[in-house]
Structure formats: C-alpha cells, structure tokens
Write a protein that holds these residues in place. Sequence first.
Motif, PDB file in Angstrom:
ATOM      1  N   ILE A 136      -3.006   6.830  15.241  1.00 26.60           N
ATOM      2  CA  ILE A 136      -4.063   6.247  14.405  1.00 26.60           C
ATOM      3  C   ILE A 136      -5.401   6.463  15.095  1.00 26.60           C
ATOM      4  CG2 ILE A 136      -4.963   4.081  13.478  1.00 26.60           C
ATOM      5  CD1 ILE A 136      -1.871   3.286  13.476  1.00 26.60           C
ATOM      6  N   THR A 157      -9.883   3.356   7.438  1.00 22.68           N
ATOM      7  CA  THR A 157      -8.642   3.582   6.691  1.00 22.68           C
ATOM      8  C   THR A 157      -8.701   4.916   5.987  1.00 22.68           C
ATOM      9  OG1 THR A 157      -9.619   2.338   4.899  1.00 22.68           O
ATOM     10  CG2 THR A 157      -8.069   1.169   6.300  1.00 22.68           C
ATOM     11  N   ASP A 208      -6.304   7.604   3.290  1.00 27.81           N
ATOM     12  CA  ASP A 208      -5.249   7.563   2.276  1.00 27.81           C
ATOM     13  C   ASP A 208      -3.904   7.697   2.968  1.00 27.81           C
ATOM     14  OD1 ASP A 208      -7.185   7.396   0.403  1.00 27.81           O
ATOM     15  OD2 ASP A 208      -7.296   9.576   0.104  1.00 27.81           O
ATOM     16  N   GLY A 209      -2.997   6.906   2.535  1.00 26.91           N
ATOM     17  CA  GLY A 209      -1.639   7.007   3.078  1.00 26.91           C
ATOM     18  C   GLY A 209      -1.445   6.286   4.383  1.00 26.91           C
ATOM     19  N   MET A 210      -2.475   5.565   4.852  1.00 21.65           N
ATOM     20  CA  MET A 210      -2.294   4.817   6.086  1.00 21.65           C
ATOM     21  C   MET A 210      -1.552   3.514   5.785  1.00 21.65           C
ATOM     22  SD  MET A 210      -5.156   3.093   8.491  1.00 21.65           S
ATOM     23  CE  MET A 210      -5.734   4.437   9.493  1.00 21.65           C
ATOM     24  N   ASP A 211      -0.587   3.219   6.639  1.00 27.87           N
ATOM     25  CA  ASP A 211       0.163   1.987   6.438  1.00 27.87           C
ATOM     26  C   ASP A 211      -0.633   0.835   7.046  1.00 27.87           C
ATOM     27  OD1 ASP A 211       1.891  -0.043   6.204  1.00 27.87           O
ATOM     28  OD2 ASP A 211       3.563   0.915   7.274  1.00 27.87           O
ATOM     29  N   GLU A 212      -1.498   0.243   6.237  1.00 32.40           N
ATOM     30  CA  GLU A 212      -2.430  -0.756   6.755  1.00 32.40           C
ATOM     31  C   GLU A 212      -1.701  -1.958   7.319  1.00 32.40           C
ATOM     32  OE1 GLU A 212      -5.590  -1.671   4.106  1.00 32.40           O
ATOM     33  OE2 GLU A 212      -5.896   0.433   3.540  1.00 32.40           O
ATOM     34  N   LYS A 213      -0.602  -2.306   6.680  1.00 35.07           N
ATOM     35  CA  LYS A 213       0.177  -3.463   7.120  1.00 35.07           C
ATOM     36  C   LYS A 213       0.671  -3.230   8.559  1.00 35.07           C
ATOM     37  CE  LYS A 213       2.889  -7.188   6.119  1.00 35.07           C
ATOM     38  NZ  LYS A 213       3.438  -7.219   7.438  1.00 35.07           N
ATOM     39  N   ALA A 214       1.189  -2.037   8.807  1.00 35.71           N
ATOM     40  CA  ALA A 214       1.737  -1.730  10.130  1.00 35.71           C
ATOM     41  C   ALA A 214       0.630  -1.771  11.184  1.00 35.71           C
ATOM     42  CB  ALA A 214       2.395  -0.357  10.114  1.00 35.71           C
ATOM     43  N   VAL A 215      -0.539  -1.231  10.828  1.00 38.23           N
ATOM     44  CA  VAL A 215      -1.659  -1.228  11.766  1.00 38.23           C
ATOM     45  C   VAL A 215      -2.068  -2.651  12.108  1.00 38.23           C
ATOM     46  CG1 VAL A 215      -4.074  -0.607  12.038  1.00 38.23           C
ATOM     47  CG2 VAL A 215      -2.491   1.013  11.008  1.00 38.23           C
ATOM     48  N   ASP A 271      -0.282  -5.329  11.895  1.00 35.75           N
ATOM     49  CA  ASP A 271       0.771  -5.957  12.687  1.00 35.75           C
ATOM     50  C   ASP A 271       0.672  -5.549  14.151  1.00 35.75           C
ATOM     51  OD1 ASP A 271       1.775  -7.409  10.705  1.00 35.75           O
ATOM     52  OD2 ASP A 271       3.457  -6.060  10.220  1.00 35.75           O
TER      53      ASP A 271
END
Lengths: 461, 449, 188
Positions: C39, C156, C158-165, C167
């Motif tokens: 990231i 951010t 496109d396609g970034m897993d915002e939730k995982a980041v 967390d």
Amino acid sequence: MGHGHHIEVKQEQFVFSPKAKRFSMILMVLGLIFAGLGIANLGGHEETHTAKTEVAAHEGAQHGEGHAVAAHEEHGNVETEAFGPRMEFHPLDKPANTRIWANLMIAGYFFLMISLVALMWYAIQYIANAGWSVGIKRIPEAIMTFIPVPFVVLIVALLMGKNDIYHWAHYEHLGLKPGDAGYDAILAGKSGFLNSTMLFVFPSVLVVIWYLLMRKLRSLSAAEDNATRGDVSFFRTSVKFSAAFAVIFGFTISVIAWLLIMSVDAHWYSTIFGFYNFVTHWVTMITIMAFFVAFIKKEGYLGFVTNEHMHDLGKFMFAFTVFWAYLWLSQYLLIWYAQIPEEMAYYQIRFENYKFNFLLNFAMCFCIPFLGLLMRSAKRNRYVLGIIGSIMILGHYHDVWLMVFPGVFGSGMQFGFLELGNFLLFAGVFTYWVFTALTKRGLVAVNHPYLDESAHHDVGV
Amino acid sequence: MIHDSIIRDRLVTGDKTASDVTRDIARPILNNPMIAWKVGFTLSLIFLGIFGVSLLYTLWTGIGVWNINKSVMWGWDITNFVFWVGIGHAGTLISAVLLLFRQKWRMSINRSAEAMTIFAVICAAMFPVFHMGRVWVGYWALPLPNAFGSLWVNFNSPLLWDVFAISTYFSVSLLFWYIGLIPDIATIRDKVKSKLGKTMYGFFSMGWTGSTRTWARYELISLILAGLSTPLVLSVHTIVSTDFATSVVPGWHTTIFPPYFVAGAIFSGFGMVATLLVVARKVMNYENYITIGHLDAMTKIIMVTGTIVGIAYLTEFFIAWYSGNVYEQYAFTNRMFGPYWWAYWSMMTCNLIAPQVFWFRWARTTPWFIFIMSIVVNVGMWFERFVIIVTSLHRDYLPSSWVMYSGSLTEIGLFLGTFGIFFTCFFLFAKFLPVINMAEVKSILRNRE
Amino acid sequence: MGILDKKLSLRDRKKMLVGVWEDEDQLMAGAGELAHAGIHIHDVYTPYPVHGLDRIIGARRSKLARIAFFCAVTGLTLVTTMIWYMSVHDWPMNIGNKPVRFTPSWAPVMFEGTVLCTAFGMSFFFFWRNRLVHGIKNELLDIRQTDDRMVLTIETTDGMDEKAVLDMMKNHGAVELRAFHNGVQTVL
C-alpha cells in the motif's frame, strides 16, 4: 536508525595473512630498490651541480653576514636582496650522505608523529565518549605501538647527521664568541633551546612518558577484554589516563615540532608551526587508519563495521583536509602579507627554488582530496578513498620533506628515488609492525561500554 | 538511538512525553510574563538607554569623546568589538560543529546559543560602525561603484574582509536559526489563542505541516548548513584576528593568531552560554532539559578551549624569546611587567588558570559555581582583547609617542550599553520564541529504554 | 520535474484514509506493514523527524547537496569576477605595494562570498521545493500533529480494500481513524 534489529558482536582473532605479509614485503622491497637507486645516484649530476653552485657562492661570501648572498647570487634576483642579512644560511660543504640522514630523520619524525597522533586519537575517543569508533579502536591501538621504532631511527639519524642537518648545530660546533668573524647573535641567543643536549634529551624524556602512557592505556584495554561484561571501571580509568596524555601531549607536541623541524631554518620562526605539524599528521593518521579498516574488512573481519564507519572516516579525512588548508593559509597569508624579511625567508626559498614542490604540496594535500572527497558517494567508495588517501599520505610526507630539505640543502634537491624509497621502506615496516600488533589481541573490544553503539552506527542523513 | 550505551546520561530527565515538552517550553510564550522577566527586561531597557545616551553624545560631539586620539587608536571600542564577536561564536559552534559530531546534548541549548550569537554580533557591529566616525557614509565600506563617492574597496584589507565575514556570518546564522525555528513556530501557531499570535506565528511558520518528505530534506539542509557554517565560524574570527596579525605591530603579528582567536572565541562564547543558561534553566524551570549533564559537557569545553588559549599564550611568549627579535621580546616583557601588568595577569588568571578547576567533578556540576566561573571567563576574555590591543599600541616604535590609555566615560557607557542591546533582545526572544528546540528534543526523548 | 514537490499539498487529494498515532514505535511498525503489503503511503506528518520513515514511504534521497554544489560554484565565480573587475580591471590601486593581480589576500572574501551564495541559494530551493512560503495557508489534518501526534495518510485507489487497511492501522495502535474526502474529514 537501527530500530528493531539487533547485531550480535563476537570476538574475532586477526591472523596475519600471507596477502598482508606480501603487501608489506612488497612495500619494503620496492623501498629498498628505490632507495638503493637513490643512493647509487648520490654523487650524480644533480648533487654535483648543487655543490658547485653553492661552493661558488660560498667563495664570494663571508661566513655569517654572507648567508643571504649565497642564495641570491645563484639567481641574481635583485628583489630578493632586500632579504639580506636574515636569509637562511646553509653550510655548503655538506657530505653526500647528509641526504641519507636527512631522509631518515624525516621518516623517523613522520612515523613517530603518526604513532603519537594515533595515541592522541585513541585518547580523544575516550575523553569525548565517542561511540561510533569503538569498533575500529584496535587499529589506532596497534598503530600507537610503533612509537619506539621511528624514535630510534630519528635518534640515529640525528646522531649521525645533526651537524649537517641543523645549521644551528653546525654553528654550535664552531663555538664562536662575540666579536669573532661569523658570530651570529641570533643563533647565540637561541642556544638555550637549540643545543645538542636539548635535541636529544627533551624528545627522549617525552617519548618515554608518552610510551609509558601508551602501555598503560593498552594494558587497560587488554584487561577490559578479560573482565566481565558490564564492568566499566577500565573504561573510566582509561578516560583518566587519556586526559592525562592529551594534556601532556597538547603542551609538548609543538615544542617537539619546533626543536626538530622548525629549527632546520634556524633563524625562522612561526608560532602556528607546531599546530600545523600536528594537523598534517592527524589527517594522515586518519587516512592510514581508514586504509587498515578497509583492508582487514576485506579480509573478512569486523562484519559489523560497515560503510557507515568508512563514511565517517572519509568525513574526517575531508574535514581535516580543509582544516589543514586553513592552517596552511593562515601561516602563508600572514607571512606573505606582513612581508617581514626574516619570516619571508622561509617561503622565499621554497617558492623560488622549489616552486613545483610548493604547488604540488598544496595540490596533493588540499585540492585533490577536497574535490575528490566532496561527494557523499566518494566517501563511501573504497576505491576512491584508496586513491585519494594514497595521494594524501604521500602529499603529507612530501609536506614534511618540504619543511626540511630546502632548509638543509638550499636549492637543487628533488623528491627523488631515495626519498620515495625511504618512505616506502618505512611504510612497509610500519604496515608489518601494525599487522603484527593487531594479531596480539582480539580485534573487537568486546567489553567496551560503547561497542553496541558502534555496531549500530548509522551516519543518518 | 535505542542502542545508546547504558553509561550515557539521559539527555532529558523527568520522563517527559512529547506533549510535556510542548507544554513546558511553550509556557512562557503562551502565558503572561513572569515577574523575573519583567524585572530583567526593565533593567535591560535601562542599559539600552545608557547605550542610546552614549551613542548620541558620541555622534553629536564627534569621535573625539573617546580617548583614542593618540597612538592607542584602538581602545575599548575594538576591544568590545572582538569581545562580542567572540561571544557570537558559540551559537554556531554548538549548532554546526556539534551537529557534525552528532553531539545530541546540543539539542537543548542550540536554540538559545544561536539567538545569543545573533544578538552578540549585532552588539559587535556597533563598534566598528561607529568608530568610522562619519557613519552616514558607512556604505563606503561596501563594494559600490565609484560614482557613490568612494573608490572601489580594497580587497587586500583585512578590515574589508571583516565587512564580508561579519555580514555573511550574521545573515547565514540568522538563516540557520530561522530554519531551525520553523517547526517550533508551527507548534506555537497551533497552540496560541490570540488572533494576533495566530497571524504572526502563522506567517513565520510558512505553512509547516511536518511532512516526512519535508523532514528528510530539512535534516539534510541542516547538515549542509552545518557543514558550511563550520568553516564560516572559523573564518570569521580568523579574519578578526588578521585585523591584527597582518600588521607589523609587535605582539600582533604572529601566525598562531587565527586558530588561537577561534579557540578564544569558543571559550568566551561558551562562557556566555553558561552564564545565560545556568540562570535560565533555574528561572524558567528547564532543569529537566538543560541538565547537570549539559553543564558538565559545557564546562569541559570551557576547560579545553581555555587550555588551548593558554597554550597559545605560552607559545607566543616562547617564540617571542626564540625569535631573537628585540621588538617582539620587548612587547611580551612589557605585557607582563609593564604598566598594564594587571590586565595581563587578570587575563592569565581568568583564562588559563581559573578554568582548570573544571578538572573537578564538583566544579562541573554545581550551577552557582559555574555561573561565577562563566563570569570570570567573560572578564578574562575581555581582558585578553584589551591586553592585545592596548599593550601593543601604547608602546610605539617611536618612544615619544608612548602613552597611557584608559576608556572615557562615553566608552564605558557604550560598552555597558551593548549589554542593554544584548539582554533586551534576549528577553524578547525568551518571551516570544521557544528557548529550547522542541522538535529536536522530542526526537531524543526515547534516547534509552 | 518541477521544483515544487506536488505531493505536499492536500488540495489535490480527493479521497484519503487518515490514521493518527501517538506512539512512534507503533507508527513505525504500522507504516512498515502497510508498505510491506504494497500500500502506497502518501505521507506521514510528525511533530519531530522520525528516522527511517522517509525510506518506508518511498521518498527519494534529496538532491539538495548537488544544488548546494552548484550554488557554491556560482558564488565562487561571481565573487572572484567581482574582485577581479573592481581591483584589477576597472580601477587598480597600489596600496602598500601589494600586487595588482590574484593574491592570497583574495581568499577570505572569495570564501565568504561562496558561503553566502551557497547558504541562501540552497535555502531558496529548499523553501520552494517544500512549499514553505510566508503567509501560505497551512493544511493541517490534526491540530496536534505539530505537538505530539503522528498522522499517516493513504490515498485510496480503485480496488483498494479500505477495510483491511483501516484494520491494519487499528491493529498497530492508531488512536483515531478518519476518512478525508475533498478537504473534509470524518471520524470512522
């Protein structure tokens, strides 16, 4: 800066490898060959030429007041006549082997100073609580053991050649009284300091004191290795002895430089001379130290000593190159500016008769290392450091040569085979000695309280 | 940083956190001034008044009100000039040389030392400027075309080198100081309540946000500026020394002057830093930031540089004898046993002998004693310049010009008045800017865990 | 490449995830893991220089040293030319019989001029590159980022897993998580 990871440092034992042996042997053999060539040529063309002109000049000149004329008639420069009575005097009938004694004296002085300055470096690291340099502290510790060797050479050279090297010694030998032809009031006034007893006794006493302090510091360091980890008593005692050495050395080193080197031009004087000599050898010693670090690292030792340490040594080489130039300019500029005849004489003879060497000296000791080491990448590159460092070491040796030879011989000398050979021979012996000294104890000061800092050293920005 | 040896002293004591640092150091700025500050500031203003009166009198009547209309043509004025320039060396030394040597203890004291540098240089500049007599044509000292009245300046003159050296030193020190201040000004900007405060600190913080990219470049520029300032700081006092050493005056013309003046400058500068900080740490409650360890380190430097200066005195003295030059020999005998013997021996006592007490740990760690010693150092260094200037000048080559010299009331007033300038500036600085570099101190809190 | 570092301004950022830390070690660990997970960290705002962060966020080494060298050469040339023009070319004067040509006594002024040009020239580029201008509006994400807090920003994509980041940041001790959208922050 070294977050998170820990570097474990273990004791290592240095072995005097065949490669290292070969290297010092090559230096010595080359030195002997060159020196031999030089000695074979001693009675050669160059020498007779000098002798002839000087003798010719001598015949036309009175002893004493005629000092100046001797040097002037050579180039018939009317302008320099202004420097008349104080111009340096040189006994003109120097035996051919004076050059050998003068060479030995220079090498002895140079390597004595290198060993002493290594001791000073070692002491300063303790006084200043330096952490980064602990990993390489065995190297100055080995260099400083060399003290007695160059000192013996120096004493022998002085015993054999003192009357020919030092004008004042020759003068002392003549034993003139006021009113005699050639009586020199200035030299007579200095005889309280410039006399043969002083020449031998003063340095000997000091070298004994320094040597004993060196032994004490070394034994403390050895005792620390065998002590339990975390025992800082040896460190604290070392700090005390280091401070004692630094004070004694600070007060006396200038006197040694005046007595041995400045007095070659017996009428001349410069207050900065001792300090300048110290810095010349200081920067050379740091360069030599960097060479040893690079070499033993290449042999596979001291894994925790990294490019960061080399970078810092490179920074020291660079910084003190600039500082050397500062002191050089301070002396030259002030003497050039005030234009007082008895002071100008020193630069007059070097600038008129040794212009090439004079400029070469400044280039080798300042211009080349300054430009060469300016960039960060240069300081982190072993090969660049090697090339620039070699130029610096030779340049500073040549600097000492330039302080002595024009004063002893007047004109006509050159940094020739004999000088180069002599230097290489000594460099070989020195290297051999230091490598041997390195094998005497473990390469790592395992119980030093700052070892861990050194192992994690990072120059940062 | 975690690897700092256990035998090192903590640089910041009292288990401070980053927000504690901000709170402690910004306190004088965010709150109303303390009584001590008000008293000190008023006193400084009184001295500033003395300066104003003495200066007006000098300008109105003419330079003849100074007692220098004889062969002692440099007296208190140039003595004071060299004295203040010398003091102005410790700041850049601490921030530049100690930065290069990675001496982290500098971080608590560099800000105030640099401020002191700048104010001391301002004080110093007063003397040569007003010694010119007709200050309104002072711009003739600058390299301006002939049409401005003067000819081109003489680049062979050490006095002109001074013009370049001191103006460069002043402006580069100011720049260095300011760059160091930007992050801290931003911290104050985000803490201050008043509208005027927000505007002013906002203006000078230049939009600083503390981005990592900026910090990386900031550290590099600090390092390069330190690399530049180190030779600069040496060059300034070197050039001041050449004002004397390029001449053919016995006692002045000697090649050791450049390094010896620099050592003396560091010595006197640290003396002044100690004077200020010993008081400041007490009054402003900064004892956890400027610790006994800091005082210990500073006094060691005072001792070393004092000894170097002492070695230079002895060197000069010895070489004067060795030279066989009767003028040199006389100049030094005269210094010791001539009519100004008291000045010479005050200098020797204060500069060479007195600092040797710092060999004892007690002396290095007792604040009140360090304060007294720092005053002794300052007095000694003032006498050093007085000895160099007056004892060499009052015995001319021509015995009919032999005179005695003492400062007139105006000269004394000007000297005391510069303390007014100095302390007025310093008190204003202590009120409006953080006296300790907050950002750097925060970075060494976790020095050892 | 322009001199101004475009990454510094927040005005061009549309959408970012913001994590706030109060502990340097946790921040370093968190930033290290984010970078390790591929990231791209836009920036970290800290109240004091944190060593090693610049490497983690992938900032290149500054070229300031080269600019300084360039300024030094320029300064030396300028000042030497000035002295030569004034005292050799335009109006040579015989003062104390010192020669009218290059002499050692030029060295002090040459040195000072070089240092002056280098210091100010280099600083000029430094200010420009870092968007440091008097009176510019400061773009703070947290009022305490110049005091004791450290603010990490991620743009951010496109396609970034915002939730995982988020967390990941939370697991490494971020005390506050926010979303930044066209200049407005919302606490998550």
